[in-house]
Design a protein around this motif. Structure first.
Motif, PDB file in Angstrom:
ATOM      1  N   SER A  11     -31.524  15.920 -40.202  1.00  0.00           N
ATOM      2  CA  SER A  11     -31.960  15.803 -41.418  1.00  0.00           C
ATOM      3  C   SER A  11     -33.268  15.400 -41.749  1.00  0.00           C
ATOM      4  CB  SER A  11     -31.127  15.403 -42.494  1.00  0.00           C
ATOM      5  OG  SER A  11     -29.725  16.235 -42.433  1.00  0.00           O
ATOM      6  N   ASN A  12     -33.959  14.611 -40.648  1.00  0.00           N
ATOM      7  CA  ASN A  12     -34.881  14.016 -41.102  1.00  0.00           C
ATOM      8  C   ASN A  12     -36.002  14.962 -40.976  1.00  0.00           C
ATOM      9  OD1 ASN A  12     -36.145  11.104 -39.988  1.00  0.00           O
ATOM     10  ND2 ASN A  12     -37.631  12.465 -39.299  1.00  0.00           N
ATOM     11  N   THR A  13     -36.895  14.568 -42.271  1.00  0.00           N
ATOM     12  CA  THR A  13     -38.121  15.187 -42.583  1.00  0.00           C
ATOM     13  C   THR A  13     -39.568  14.441 -42.279  1.00  0.00           C
ATOM     14  OG1 THR A  13     -37.932  14.618 -44.899  1.00  0.00           O
ATOM     15  CG2 THR A  13     -36.963  16.708 -44.222  1.00  0.00           C
ATOM     16  N   THR A  14     -39.425  13.410 -42.821  1.00  0.00           N
ATOM     17  CA  THR A  14     -40.647  12.649 -42.966  1.00  0.00           C
ATOM     18  C   THR A  14     -40.667  11.057 -42.246  1.00  0.00           C
ATOM     19  OG1 THR A  14     -40.643  11.712 -44.990  1.00  0.00           O
ATOM     20  CG2 THR A  14     -41.801  13.775 -44.808  1.00  0.00           C
ATOM     21  N   GLY A  15     -39.403  10.760 -41.931  1.00  0.00           N
ATOM     22  CA  GLY A  15     -38.963   9.583 -41.501  1.00  0.00           C
ATOM     23  C   GLY A  15     -39.782   9.289 -40.216  1.00  0.00           C
ATOM     24  N   ALA A  16     -39.930   8.129 -39.577  1.00  0.00           N
ATOM     25  CA  ALA A  16     -40.721   7.504 -38.559  1.00  0.00           C
ATOM     26  C   ALA A  16     -40.067   6.576 -37.772  1.00  0.00           C
ATOM     27  CB  ALA A  16     -42.262   7.372 -39.045  1.00  0.00           C
ATOM     28  N   GLN A  17     -40.322   6.461 -36.381  1.00  0.00           N
ATOM     29  CA  GLN A  17     -40.039   5.552 -35.560  1.00  0.00           C
ATOM     30  C   GLN A  17     -38.458   5.314 -35.601  1.00  0.00           C
ATOM     31  OE1 GLN A  17     -42.763   2.419 -36.898  1.00  0.00           O
ATOM     32  NE2 GLN A  17     -44.294   3.223 -35.534  1.00  0.00           N
TER      33      GLN A  17
ATOM     34  N   SER B  54     -28.144  12.306 -41.629  1.00  0.00           N
ATOM     35  CA  SER B  54     -28.352  12.602 -43.025  1.00  0.00           C
ATOM     36  C   SER B  54     -29.652  12.069 -43.150  1.00  0.00           C
ATOM     37  CB  SER B  54     -27.533  12.159 -43.809  1.00  0.00           C
ATOM     38  OG  SER B  54     -26.163  12.486 -43.760  1.00  0.00           O
ATOM     39  N   ASN B  55     -30.307  11.366 -42.240  1.00  0.00           N
ATOM     40  CA  ASN B  55     -31.689  10.485 -42.458  1.00  0.00           C
ATOM     41  C   ASN B  55     -32.672  11.506 -42.807  1.00  0.00           C
ATOM     42  OD1 ASN B  55     -32.912   7.872 -42.012  1.00  0.00           O
ATOM     43  ND2 ASN B  55     -34.304   9.273 -41.057  1.00  0.00           N
ATOM     44  N   THR B  56     -33.490  11.255 -43.956  1.00  0.00           N
ATOM     45  CA  THR B  56     -34.564  11.995 -44.153  1.00  0.00           C
ATOM     46  C   THR B  56     -35.916  11.426 -43.995  1.00  0.00           C
ATOM     47  OG1 THR B  56     -34.210  11.722 -46.763  1.00  0.00           O
ATOM     48  CG2 THR B  56     -32.974  13.674 -45.830  1.00  0.00           C
ATOM     49  N   ILE B  57     -35.866  10.301 -44.732  1.00  0.00           N
ATOM     50  CA  ILE B  57     -37.150   9.515 -44.874  1.00  0.00           C
ATOM     51  C   ILE B  57     -37.157   8.125 -44.446  1.00  0.00           C
ATOM     52  CG2 ILE B  57     -38.228  10.942 -46.946  1.00  0.00           C
ATOM     53  CD1 ILE B  57     -37.141   8.544 -48.819  1.00  0.00           C
ATOM     54  N   GLY B  58     -35.854   7.723 -43.897  1.00  0.00           N
ATOM     55  CA  GLY B  58     -35.674   6.093 -43.310  1.00  0.00           C
ATOM     56  C   GLY B  58     -36.556   6.125 -42.131  1.00  0.00           C
ATOM     57  N   ASN B  59     -37.040   4.907 -41.892  1.00  0.00           N
ATOM     58  CA  ASN B  59     -37.782   4.503 -40.901  1.00  0.00           C
ATOM     59  C   ASN B  59     -37.381   3.467 -40.110  1.00  0.00           C
ATOM     60  OD1 ASN B  59     -40.154   6.244 -41.880  1.00  0.00           O
ATOM     61  ND2 ASN B  59     -40.753   4.973 -43.342  1.00  0.00           N
TER      62      ASN B  59
END
Length: 168
Positions: free
Chosen positions: A114-120, A131-136
């Motif tokens: 589900s990652n969309t904009t999460g980084a690293q 379920s991570n979408t924006i977590g970094n």
């Protein structure tokens, strides 16, 4: 078909940009992207100027347009990636929903799905960080590790053994 220095035949598909596209619709939209390799139906299909990408598997990096330095291996790996860069996805639908996230590594069935904009983020195993979408800056290893994390940052989890509901 050409011969290499030893006289063995090799297939060479020069396009002037050092790209290799094999499969129906693979690299179809490429205009100025360089040093890309796509193998599989619709792999890197929407790529226009993205460079240094490797897509192996049906629909791998399908929506990528300008993202660079990505590797997608497996059915629909990095499927929705558009401008995300420096991502590595290995497994069925790994990093499937990633659009602009960068420097993520996902290995396993549905890893970072589900990652969309999460980084690293780093996910190893089936459904890890699903379920991570924006977590970094999250790191998770093992079946369903950090499955419900959506926006949390700098988490770490290792699943050693999943408890079974069956009697011994």
């Amino acid at each position: 078909l050409r011969k290499n220095a030893g006289g063995s035949p090799r297939l060479e598909l020069p396009d002037g940009l050092n790209n290799t596209f094999v499969g129906v619709g693979a690299g179809f939209s490429n205009t100025t992207g360089v040093n890309n390799a796509a193998h599989g139906m619709l792999a890197l299909n929407a790529n226009t100027t993205g460079s240094y990408n490797a897509a192996h598997g049906m629909f791998a990096l399908n929506a990528n347009t300008t993202g660079n330095f990505n590797t997608g291996t497996g059915y629909a790996a990095l499927y929705l990636n558009t401008t995300g860069y420096s991502n590595a996805a290995h497994g069925y639908e790994a990093l499937y929903s990633n659009t602009t996230g960068y420097s993520n590594a996902a290995s396993g069935l549905y890893a970072l799905f589900s990652n969309t904009t999460g980084a690293q983020n780093t996910a190893n195993g089936r459904d890890v960080l699903y379920s991570n979408t924006i977590g970094n800056n999250n790191t998770a290893n093992g079946f369903e590790a950090l499955y419900w994390n959506t926006a949390g940052n700098t988490n770490s989890a290792d699943v050693i053994e999943r408890q079974s509901s069956r009697p011994d």
